[in-house]
Write a protein that holds these residues in place. Structure first.
Motif, PDB file in Angstrom:
ATOM      1  N   CYS A  66      45.074  35.142  19.034  1.00  0.00           N
ATOM      2  CA  CYS A  66      45.237  33.716  18.297  1.00  0.00           C
ATOM      3  C   CYS A  66      44.696  34.212  16.848  1.00  0.00           C
ATOM      4  O   CYS A  66      43.792  34.927  16.634  1.00  0.00           O
ATOM      5  CB  CYS A  66      44.185  32.955  18.778  1.00  0.00           C
ATOM      6  SG  CYS A  66      44.533  32.410  20.373  1.00  0.00           S
ATOM      7  N   VAL A  67      45.332  33.601  15.831  1.00  0.00           N
ATOM      8  CA  VAL A  67      45.156  33.687  14.357  1.00  0.00           C
ATOM      9  C   VAL A  67      44.101  32.754  14.105  1.00  0.00           C
ATOM     10  O   VAL A  67      44.446  31.249  14.119  1.00  0.00           O
ATOM     11  CB  VAL A  67      46.296  33.726  13.411  1.00  0.00           C
ATOM     12  CG1 VAL A  67      46.017  33.688  12.130  1.00  0.00           C
ATOM     13  CG2 VAL A  67      47.354  34.695  13.815  1.00  0.00           C
ATOM     14  N   LYS A  68      42.800  32.901  13.631  1.00  0.00           N
ATOM     15  CA  LYS A  68      41.867  32.003  13.221  1.00  0.00           C
ATOM     16  C   LYS A  68      42.377  31.448  11.803  1.00  0.00           C
ATOM     17  O   LYS A  68      42.893  31.819  10.892  1.00  0.00           O
ATOM     18  CB  LYS A  68      40.488  32.639  12.886  1.00  0.00           C
ATOM     19  CG  LYS A  68      39.931  32.938  14.539  1.00  0.00           C
ATOM     20  CD  LYS A  68      38.446  33.217  14.180  1.00  0.00           C
ATOM     21  CE  LYS A  68      37.958  33.707  15.492  1.00  0.00           C
ATOM     22  NZ  LYS A  68      36.540  34.317  15.441  1.00  0.00           N
ATOM     23  N   LYS A  69      41.898  30.184  11.799  1.00  0.00           N
ATOM     24  CA  LYS A  69      42.135  29.274  10.414  1.00  0.00           C
ATOM     25  C   LYS A  69      41.371  30.026   9.217  1.00  0.00           C
ATOM     26  O   LYS A  69      41.942  30.157   8.184  1.00  0.00           O
ATOM     27  CB  LYS A  69      41.659  27.862  10.461  1.00  0.00           C
ATOM     28  CG  LYS A  69      42.665  27.019  10.761  1.00  0.00           C
ATOM     29  CD  LYS A  69      42.180  25.524  10.452  1.00  0.00           C
ATOM     30  CE  LYS A  69      42.189  24.653  11.602  1.00  0.00           C
ATOM     31  NZ  LYS A  69      42.052  23.269  11.186  1.00  0.00           N
ATOM     32  N   GLU A  88      36.966  27.462  19.226  1.00  0.00           N
ATOM     33  CA  GLU A  88      37.695  26.420  18.376  1.00  0.00           C
ATOM     34  C   GLU A  88      39.249  26.913  18.273  1.00  0.00           C
ATOM     35  O   GLU A  88      39.978  26.362  18.455  1.00  0.00           O
ATOM     36  CB  GLU A  88      37.350  26.158  17.038  1.00  0.00           C
ATOM     37  CG  GLU A  88      35.807  25.450  17.417  1.00  0.00           C
ATOM     38  CD  GLU A  88      35.167  25.352  16.132  1.00  0.00           C
ATOM     39  OE1 GLU A  88      34.247  24.297  15.524  1.00  0.00           O
ATOM     40  OE2 GLU A  88      35.210  26.518  15.139  1.00  0.00           O
ATOM     41  N   CYS A  89      39.248  28.047  17.869  1.00  0.00           N
ATOM     42  CA  CYS A  89      40.756  28.924  17.691  1.00  0.00           C
ATOM     43  C   CYS A  89      41.669  28.555  19.015  1.00  0.00           C
ATOM     44  O   CYS A  89      42.758  28.073  18.834  1.00  0.00           O
ATOM     45  CB  CYS A  89      40.726  30.106  17.281  1.00  0.00           C
ATOM     46  SG  CYS A  89      42.021  31.013  16.996  1.00  0.00           S
ATOM     47  N   PHE A  90      41.138  29.037  19.917  1.00  0.00           N
ATOM     48  CA  PHE A  90      41.687  29.029  21.276  1.00  0.00           C
ATOM     49  C   PHE A  90      42.199  27.614  21.805  1.00  0.00           C
ATOM     50  O   PHE A  90      43.325  27.282  21.844  1.00  0.00           O
ATOM     51  CB  PHE A  90      40.868  29.449  22.374  1.00  0.00           C
ATOM     52  CG  PHE A  90      41.592  29.421  23.708  1.00  0.00           C
ATOM     53  CD1 PHE A  90      42.425  30.510  24.304  1.00  0.00           C
ATOM     54  CD2 PHE A  90      41.439  28.513  24.596  1.00  0.00           C
ATOM     55  CE1 PHE A  90      42.962  30.556  25.398  1.00  0.00           C
ATOM     56  CE2 PHE A  90      42.044  28.397  26.005  1.00  0.00           C
ATOM     57  CZ  PHE A  90      42.834  29.422  26.330  1.00  0.00           C
ATOM     58  N   VAL A  91      41.369  26.548  21.683  1.00  0.00           N
ATOM     59  CA  VAL A  91      41.418  25.093  21.927  1.00  0.00           C
ATOM     60  C   VAL A  91      42.655  24.607  20.886  1.00  0.00           C
ATOM     61  O   VAL A  91      43.688  23.763  21.327  1.00  0.00           O
ATOM     62  CB  VAL A  91      40.379  24.358  21.816  1.00  0.00           C
ATOM     63  CG1 VAL A  91      40.762  22.886  22.168  1.00  0.00           C
ATOM     64  CG2 VAL A  91      39.525  24.806  23.118  1.00  0.00           C
ATOM     65  N   ARG A  92      42.522  24.943  19.601  1.00  0.00           N
ATOM     66  CA  ARG A  92      43.377  24.438  18.611  1.00  0.00           C
ATOM     67  C   ARG A  92      44.979  24.850  19.015  1.00  0.00           C
ATOM     68  O   ARG A  92      45.825  24.036  19.062  1.00  0.00           O
ATOM     69  CB  ARG A  92      43.045  24.912  17.150  1.00  0.00           C
ATOM     70  CG  ARG A  92      44.046  24.660  15.915  1.00  0.00           C
ATOM     71  CD  ARG A  92      43.440  24.936  14.783  1.00  0.00           C
ATOM     72  NE  ARG A  92      43.027  26.390  14.609  1.00  0.00           N
ATOM     73  CZ  ARG A  92      43.971  27.149  14.320  1.00  0.00           C
ATOM     74  NH1 ARG A  92      45.241  26.788  14.063  1.00  0.00           N
ATOM     75  NH2 ARG A  92      43.828  28.549  14.213  1.00  0.00           N
ATOM     76  N   HIS A  93      45.172  26.176  19.298  1.00  0.00           N
ATOM     77  CA  HIS A  93      46.469  26.615  19.489  1.00  0.00           C
ATOM     78  C   HIS A  93      47.095  25.989  20.865  1.00  0.00           C
ATOM     79  O   HIS A  93      47.787  25.976  20.977  1.00  0.00           O
ATOM     80  CB  HIS A  93      46.257  28.117  19.749  1.00  0.00           C
ATOM     81  CG  HIS A  93      46.215  28.788  18.089  1.00  0.00           C
ATOM     82  ND1 HIS A  93      47.206  28.718  17.318  1.00  0.00           N
ATOM     83  CD2 HIS A  93      45.185  29.424  17.434  1.00  0.00           C
ATOM     84  CE1 HIS A  93      46.627  29.193  16.002  1.00  0.00           C
ATOM     85  NE2 HIS A  93      45.430  29.979  16.275  1.00  0.00           N
ATOM     86  N   VAL A  94      46.163  25.940  21.804  1.00  0.00           N
ATOM     87  CA  VAL A  94      46.384  25.333  23.087  1.00  0.00           C
ATOM     88  C   VAL A  94      47.100  24.084  22.786  1.00  0.00           C
ATOM     89  O   VAL A  94      48.107  23.456  23.477  1.00  0.00           O
ATOM     90  CB  VAL A  94      45.441  25.063  24.214  1.00  0.00           C
ATOM     91  CG1 VAL A  94      45.712  24.385  25.446  1.00  0.00           C
ATOM     92  CG2 VAL A  94      45.028  26.539  24.656  1.00  0.00           C
TER      93      VAL A  94
END
Length: 85
Positions: free
Chosen positions: A15-18, A26-32
């Motif tokens: 995952c690419v972080k914001k 947070e990154c994982f859940v946002r991408h899901v």
């Protein structure tokens, strides 16, 4: 339609972080969430397991995340999140 055999040893995500302040969680859940919202969810049923591939793209159609998990892993994650609420 492509076919693939997935082994139960595979669990991975990229995952690419914001920004630097965004946690891994947070990154994982946002991408899901984005994968589901935009319809980039693929399901692969094996004999005894269901695998879910989630992809997320930015507005330029560049891949920002690829997540491969089992249905069991997602259920475990959901239970962990519910403990925190």
């Amino acid at each position: 339609m492509e076919t693939a055999k997935i082994s139960n040893k595979y669990r991975t995500f990229i995952c690419v972080k914001k920004d630097k302040g965004e946690s891994d969680y947070e990154c994982f859940v946002r991408h899901v969430r984005n994968s589901i919202a935009h319809g980039y969810v693929y399901i692969n049923k094996q004999k005894n397991r269901v695998y879910i591939l989630l992809e997320d793209y930015n507005s330029n159609k560049n891949k920002q995340a690829i997540i491969l998990v089992s249905k069991t892993d997602l259920i475990k994650l959901k239970k962990e999140i519910e403990k925190e609420i």
